[in-house]
Design a protein around this motif. Sequence first.
Motif, short mmCIF file in Angstrom:
data_model
loop_
_atom_site.label_atom_id
_atom_site.label_comp_id
_atom_site.label_asym_id
_atom_site.label_seq_id
_atom_site.Cartn_x
_atom_site.Cartn_y
_atom_site.Cartn_z
N UNK A 196 60.83 -63.15 -39.57
CA UNK A 196 62.18 -63.51 -39.10
C UNK A 196 62.94 -62.27 -38.64
N UNK A 197 62.74 -61.15 -39.31
CA UNK A 197 63.41 -59.91 -38.90
C UNK A 197 62.91 -59.45 -37.53
N UNK A 198 61.61 -59.60 -37.28
CA UNK A 198 61.08 -59.27 -35.95
C UNK A 198 61.69 -60.17 -34.88
N UNK A 199 61.88 -61.43 -35.21
CA UNK A 199 62.52 -62.34 -34.25
C UNK A 199 63.96 -61.98 -34.00
N UNK A 200 64.63 -61.42 -35.02
CA UNK A 200 66.04 -61.06 -34.87
C UNK A 200 66.22 -59.73 -34.15
N UNK A 201 65.43 -58.73 -34.53
CA UNK A 201 65.60 -57.38 -34.01
C UNK A 201 64.56 -56.98 -32.97
#
Length: 199
Positions: free
Chosen positions: A142-147
């Motif tokens: 999810x962090x990769x999708x956000x940042x």
Amino acid sequence: MATEPEKVVPPVEAAPEPEKGAPPPATRGPTDYFAVADVVLRFLVFASALVSVVVMSTSKQTEISPPSPVPRPAKFNHSPAFIYFVAALSVAGFFSIITTMGSLYSLLKPGCSAKIISHFIIIDVLLLGIVASATGAAASVAYLGLKGNKHVPWGKVCGMYGKFCRYLGASIGVSLFATVMLVLLVLLSVYSLSKKIPK
């Protein structure tokens, strides 16, 4: 000279002694607050695991991503990390409802609580490891999708799939709460078991 009649004092009857071997009068024992807290924490683990699985399973959004004019959906089952997350939280919810019923049984019958708590510690530690690893795996994706990642061509997708990412964040946040509850359960079980060990 007339004499007054003497007053007759009735004999005082002694209180009957309790029969030997008779059971003592029923008294209510002290409330075991550790057992009550154990039941509450286990129910919170079940509720948070259920909410997390439902939110993650319903996270779906379809958008048109240029340059392709074809709508592309974003679902949790498009990522192995999210599939593992749903499976792990489902297992945690299933076992937590079983241990909640067992904890209620030990609350009603305190004589067998030490044996039940010793088994629950093993289950709680295993569930803690599973839920924590699943939460970490889902949070990293999810962090990769956000940042995104500027070192490799992984772009941000949450700008386009905002609703999907909000669902992911909510589900991961609730599972993090379940992880904290499992940590408290392990500590409570160890403390309760140590109190039952004869000194």
